[in-house]
Motif scaffolding. Structure first.
Motif, PDB file in Angstrom:
ATOM      1  N   ASP A  97       2.846  11.115 -14.775  1.00 27.52           N
ATOM      2  CA  ASP A  97       1.451  10.681 -14.736  1.00 27.52           C
ATOM      3  C   ASP A  97       1.391   9.231 -14.273  1.00 27.52           C
ATOM      4  OD1 ASP A  97       1.220   8.749 -17.179  1.00 27.52           O
ATOM      5  OD2 ASP A  97       2.221  10.509 -18.000  1.00 27.52           O
ATOM      6  N   SER A  98       0.195   8.765 -13.896  1.00 27.82           N
ATOM      7  CA  SER A  98       0.058   7.455 -13.249  1.00 27.82           C
ATOM      8  C   SER A  98       0.516   6.303 -14.136  1.00 27.82           C
ATOM      9  CB  SER A  98      -1.388   7.243 -12.805  1.00 27.82           C
ATOM     10  OG  SER A  98      -2.262   7.320 -13.914  1.00 27.82           O
TER      11      SER A  98
ATOM     12  N   SER B 150       4.291   6.494 -14.407  1.00 32.62           N
ATOM     13  CA  SER B 150       4.815   6.169 -13.083  1.00 32.62           C
ATOM     14  C   SER B 150       4.864   4.663 -12.872  1.00 32.62           C
ATOM     15  CB  SER B 150       3.954   6.818 -12.004  1.00 32.62           C
ATOM     16  OG  SER B 150       4.354   6.405 -10.713  1.00 32.62           O
TER      17      SER B 150
ATOM     18  N   ASP C 221       4.389   7.981  -1.746  1.00 35.88           N
ATOM     19  CA  ASP C 221       3.376   7.172  -2.429  1.00 35.88           C
ATOM     20  C   ASP C 221       3.233   5.827  -1.711  1.00 35.88           C
ATOM     21  OD1 ASP C 221       1.907   5.523  -4.123  1.00 35.88           O
ATOM     22  OD2 ASP C 221       2.808   6.332  -5.949  1.00 35.88           O
TER      23      ASP C 221
END
Length: 227
Positions: A179-180, A183, A207
């Motif tokens: 998840d962000s 991450s 990304d």
């Protein structure tokens, strides 16, 4: 470029795979130099060839043609045993999925590269515990993979990749399965490790935000570099 501090060099790397309808060319004459302690990102969409290049530079695969040297040594001239020993001593790898062994706890997973290299269980355990403490996982050292969160699993995998103190760390979409918030923490950890351990760091990612944090970014499309 001054070759004095070039750690690894890939020259005119081609990679093709045979299939029923002919040859599939994945890499089309790619060249790349990595300096000692340098951090760079390879950016591209799925299927661009970036993971294939990383696997070749990490000696996990061989090119169809081209040259690959590390510290002046011809890696493609080594036999399988020589390249395995070199890889285990000089290189670390982190992938999108942690690839931890479910039957081993965190410290046992981190110990594996040391045990493969023939180090004593005591020394391997000391190194593993030290790295897990560095990763903020001292209290999770004896937990098994099914008892750890996604971010914790990836930090254990990173510790495993560093336990033999490699000179270069390759990471293939290392935050792609997180998840962000997690991450972001893992991204920060990579930069911290690079500075504190003086590693060369090569990240493969799709990304853009992550990639542009690196001082050098290579963009790949259809097996070649593009601007």
């Amino acid at each position: 470029m001054n070759n004095a501090n070039v750690f690894m060099k890939a020259t005119n790397i081609h990679k093709s795979y045979s299939h029923a309808t002919g040859e599939l060319e994945v890499l089309r004459g790619v060249s790349l130099e990595i300096k000692e302690g340098e951090a760079l990102a390879i950016l591209g969409s799925s299927g661009a060839g970036k993971s294939t290049l990383l696997q070749i530079m990490g000696t996990l695969d061989r090119p169809t043609s081209g040259e690959l040297t590390c510290e002046g040594r011809d890696l493609l001239a080594m036999n399988d045993d020589e390249i395995s020993q070199f890889r285990n001593a000089e290189m670390g790898f982190v992938f999108q999925f942690h690839h931890l062994l479910s039957e081993f706890n965190a410290v046992e997973n981190v110990m594996i590269p040391c045990r493969v290299a023939g180090e004593s269980p005591k020394l391997a355990r000391e190194k593993a515990l030290h790295l897990l403490e560095f990763m903020g996982l001292a209290e999770r050292a004896h937990h098994f993979p099914n008892q750890l969160s996604g971010g914790e699993l990836q930090r254990v995998a990173i510790a495993r990749s560093l336990v033999r103190q490699p000179k270069i760390l390759f990471a293939d979409e290392p935050t792609g399965n997180l998840d962000s918030q997690t991450s972001g923490k893992i991204q920060e950890l990579f930069f911290r490790l690079k500075e504190e351990m003086k590693l060369a760091l090569v990240i493969v990612t799709h990304d853009l935000t992550f990639a542009t944090r690196f001082p050098k970014v290579y963009r790949m499309k259809d097996g070649s570099w593009f601007s």
